[in-house]
Design an enzyme around this catalytic site. Sequence first.
Site, PDB file in Angstrom:
ATOM      1  CD  GLU A 230      -2.903  -1.170   0.067  1.00  0.00           C
ATOM      2  OE1 GLU A 230      -3.281  -0.078  -0.403  1.00  0.00           O
ATOM      3  OE2 GLU A 230      -3.268  -2.276  -0.378  1.00  0.00           O
ATOM      4  CB  VAL A 231       4.187   2.242  -0.598  1.00  0.00           C
ATOM      5  CG1 VAL A 231       4.359   1.799   0.831  1.00  0.00           C
ATOM      6  CG2 VAL A 231       4.808   1.260  -1.554  1.00  0.00           C
ATOM      7  N   GLY A 232       1.758   2.577  -3.182  1.00  0.00           N
ATOM      8  CA  GLY A 232       1.570   3.176  -4.502  1.00  0.00           C
ATOM      9  C   GLY A 232       2.301   2.475  -5.622  1.00  0.00           C
ATOM     10  CE  LYS A 233       4.172  -3.920  -5.363  1.00  0.00           C
ATOM     11  NZ  LYS A 233       3.470  -3.663  -4.095  1.00  0.00           N
ATOM     12  CB  THR A 234      -0.689  -0.930  -8.445  1.00  0.00           C
ATOM     13  OG1 THR A 234      -0.480  -2.138  -7.711  1.00  0.00           O
ATOM     14  CG2 THR A 234      -1.498  -1.236  -9.695  1.00  0.00           C
ATOM     15  CB  VAL A 235      -0.429   4.439  -8.728  1.00  0.00           C
ATOM     16  CG1 VAL A 235      -0.372   5.801  -9.419  1.00  0.00           C
ATOM     17  CG2 VAL A 235      -1.837   4.163  -8.233  1.00  0.00           C
TER      18      VAL A 235
ATOM     19  CE  LYS B 160      -0.348  -7.348  -7.660  1.00  0.00           C
ATOM     20  NZ  LYS B 160       0.806  -6.743  -6.986  1.00  0.00           N
TER      21      LYS B 160
ATOM     22  CB  ALA C   4       3.046  -9.391  -3.878  1.00  0.00           C
ATOM     23  N   GLY C   5       3.963  -6.415  -2.331  1.00  0.00           N
ATOM     24  CA  GLY C   5       4.587  -5.883  -1.130  1.00  0.00           C
ATOM     25  C   GLY C   5       6.067  -5.636  -1.335  1.00  0.00           C
TER      26      GLY C   5
END
Length: 242
Positions: free
Chosen positions: A12-17, A37, A114-115
């Site tokens: 939840e730090v913005g990796k996907t964006v 992914k 992931a993470g």
Amino acid sequence: MSGFFITATDTEVGKTVVAGAIAGVFRELGYNVGVYKPLQSGHVASNPEGDAARLKSLSGVPTQENEICPYSIEEPLAPRLAMKRAGRVVKLKEITDYYNGLLKEFNSLFVEGAGGLAVPYTEDALVIDFAKELQLPLIVVARPTLGTVNHTVLTIAYAKAHGLTVAGVILSGCKECEMERVKENKEMIEELSGVPVLGLLPFFAGEFTKEEVLESAKEHIMISKLEEFIQNESNVAGAPSM
């Protein structure tokens, strides 16, 4: 192999964006870039709230969500545990073979883990083991404020200890009111790790469009530096692969 492995200091730090935005910008520049992914927990691949759907939307790839992410589970746990609880077994070789299959369609792939790098991933591997299989340069996505120096420097040291190249760090979720501290953290990360911070991506409040994210990425991420990695890795010297 050409592309990047996008990892993070945490979930939840913005990796996907970040992954989707950079891929989208590269596709606008004419590069034949795909996104991948392998494992997703928390949403099935077809869920529009999930990472696979967001990667597809931001990058603009023609690939369907269940092709971007071939293994997905609804339960929000570390992928290995989520798969185990669902009675499924995924091995490192399977996701690596799938990666090689995608390379038949694209010149470069942006792969999202992931993470962080030490997350239990497949039945027989951590995220870092998968990154080592691909030998792609890493982009480390990190939070911009308190605690990020420690987390980011440790992540970089762990990657380097395993023989991986770290292309750079992107601090995601930067707020204007915190920019003085963010810039101090940027400088400390660079000083302590020897790795450049290639972007300070702003915080996106509420809903956002693909156009907003891509324009922000062009403005706040050093895309030209990332281009150098792609061009140096590919066999097409000095020009994008179309």
